[in-house]
Design a protein around this motif. Structure first.
Motif, PDB file in Angstrom:
ATOM      1  N   THR A 155       0.809  -1.221   0.000  1.00  0.00           N
ATOM      2  CA  THR A 155       0.000   0.000   0.000  1.00  0.00           C
ATOM      3  C   THR A 155       0.841   1.269   0.000  1.00  0.00           C
ATOM      4  OG1 THR A 155      -0.116  -0.028   2.425  1.00  0.00           O
ATOM      5  CG2 THR A 155      -1.862  -1.176   1.216  1.00  0.00           C
ATOM      6  N   ASP A 181      -5.678   0.845  -1.159  1.00  0.00           N
ATOM      7  CA  ASP A 181      -5.777   0.098   0.091  1.00  0.00           C
ATOM      8  C   ASP A 181      -5.344  -1.347  -0.155  1.00  0.00           C
ATOM      9  OD1 ASP A 181      -7.948  -1.336  -1.044  1.00  0.00           O
ATOM     10  OD2 ASP A 181      -9.395   0.081  -0.228  1.00  0.00           O
ATOM     11  N   GLU A 183      -6.808  -4.329   0.005  1.00  0.00           N
ATOM     12  CA  GLU A 183      -7.643  -5.205  -0.819  1.00  0.00           C
ATOM     13  C   GLU A 183      -7.469  -4.906  -2.303  1.00  0.00           C
ATOM     14  OE1 GLU A 183      -9.292  -7.903   0.183  1.00  0.00           O
ATOM     15  OE2 GLU A 183      -8.308  -7.432   2.077  1.00  0.00           O
ATOM     16  N   LYS A 186      -4.122  -6.168  -3.539  1.00  0.00           N
ATOM     17  CA  LYS A 186      -4.159  -7.610  -3.791  1.00  0.00           C
ATOM     18  C   LYS A 186      -4.738  -7.901  -5.173  1.00  0.00           C
ATOM     19  CE  LYS A 186      -4.558  -9.089   1.046  1.00  0.00           C
ATOM     20  NZ  LYS A 186      -5.454  -9.703   2.071  1.00  0.00           N
ATOM     21  N   VAL A 187      -5.797  -7.199  -5.536  1.00  0.00           N
ATOM     22  CA  VAL A 187      -6.407  -7.370  -6.855  1.00  0.00           C
ATOM     23  C   VAL A 187      -5.399  -7.016  -7.944  1.00  0.00           C
ATOM     24  CG1 VAL A 187      -8.203  -6.514  -8.428  1.00  0.00           C
ATOM     25  CG2 VAL A 187      -8.757  -6.987  -6.035  1.00  0.00           C
TER      26      VAL A 187
END
Length: 362
Positions: A155, A181, A183, A186-187
């Motif tokens: 991040t 962020d 999440e 991660k994507v």
């Protein structure tokens, strides 16, 4: 195109609060030898540019209080090569000023922007990439960034989604996202389409000025364009103080790169790049014991302790027992002991220190 048209702006005005207490307001991280090489991060940055960019074409963008440190560490830099920002405004106003200032010296200028806190482990590969980047922007009307394939969701970095390839190693940038962020990071990593943005940029003075002017109404003062005949004169600093007072504090990533449609990326996985922004990033690039501990400066006795980073002065012995995944940083009048998982909170701790204990600890 000759090398005389190639310039570099080294960004060296930050306070490095996430590396507190080693990095202090009076001596921030870019002026510190974190790697034990005998050279500060700033000195290593300058050394990497020798033979690629003429010495007289290297400019420092910083705060006035750091000018003496720059002249001490890089004595070959003249006063005229130090651009002292009158206020902290992140990177968009600074890049605007540097572009207008350099264009007044050379209308054909091609500019590299280099943070002073980057670690580059493979210098020769880096230098080859810099030459390729200059050659590319000399042939294309583009804003270019170095991109590194991510190894984990992170991040702290901006992310670049590559589009159509250009000339093999280069590609158009489809999207540009500043510090997502966890999440979303991660994507990005799972997709395989994204690269970390290194913060190392290349553009012509004309290209970045055009891109900044398109955002000027909302983020960066449009008055930079009114300075024709002022840049490079005794009136320049008074003019810049007025402009900074009218400019928002905004990054060039957000003000320009997320919006521009002519952004390109050069993929540079082989240069060994790390942004030394946190204790975690220093841990990642440092030699480790069999137990995963890292020592910076001090002598240590690490008993039943794993995956820690310890930083202290060379005349201090640090003994730790039963600690796993901690940051232990001792410097002057401050001692920090926090889990490595809380490193992103250090900046908040520094704010609390300032509020509750005063500037003497910053």
């Amino acid at each position: 195109m000759t090398e005389n048209n190639r310039y570099c702006v080294i960004m060296c005005g930050g306070t490095g609060s996430r590396l507190w207490p080693k990095s202090r307001t009076r001596m921030p991280k870019q002026f510190i030898d974190f790697l034990g090489t005998g050279q500060s991060l700033l000195q290593l940055t300058v050394a990497r540019l020798k033979g690629i960019i003429p010495q007289e074409n290297i400019f420092m963008l910083t705060q006035s209080e750091y000018a003496p440190l720059i002249k001490e560490q890089v004595p070959e830099i003249s006063d005229k090569q130090i651009l002292m920002e009158p206020a902290h405004r992140r990177t968009a106003p600074g890049n605007a000023w540097a572009a207008y200032h350099i264009k007044a010296l050379n209308p054909d200028a091609k500019i590299m922007v280099a943070p002073a806190d980057n670690i580059i482990l493979r210098v020769e590969e880096f230098r080859q990439s810099v030459v390729k980047a200059f050659e590319f922007i000399e042939q294309h009307d583009t804003l270019l960034t170095f991109g590194v394939k991510p190894t984990r969701p992170e991040t702290r970095y901006g992310y670049i989604q590559q589009g159509k390839e250009i000339d093999g190693e280069f590609a158009h940038v489809k999207t540009f996202t500043e510090k997502p962020d966890l999440e979303l990071a991660k994507v990005f990593v799972d997709s395989g389409e994204f690269y970390w943005n290194t913060g190392i940029f290349f553009w012509s003075a004309d290209a970045i000025i055009k891109a900044l002017s398109e955002d000027a109404a909302s983020k960066v003062s449009s008055r930079f364009a009114e300075g024709e005949g002022i840049y490079g004169t005794d009136k320049e600093m008074d003019f810049i103080k007025e402009i900074y007072a009218a400019s928002q504090s905004v990054s060039v990533d957000y003000a320009v790169l997320e919006k521009a449609d002519n952004v390109s990326v050069l993929r540079v996985d082989g240069i060994g790049w790390t942004d030394l922004g946190t204790w975690g990033s220093l841990y990642d690039v440092s030699p480790k014991t069999r137990e995963g501990n890292v020592t910076q400066g001090a002598k240590t006795m690490m008993l039943n302790s794993r995956n820690n980073i310890v930083s202290a002065t060379r005349d201090k012995l640090v003994i730790a027992s039963g600690l796993n995944d901690y940051i232990i940083a001792d410097s002057d009048n401050a001692l920090l002991i926090v889990p490595r998982s809380e490193e992103q909170k250090i900046r908040n701790y520094v704010r609390e220190v300032k509020t509750n204990h005063g500037k003497e600890y910053l």
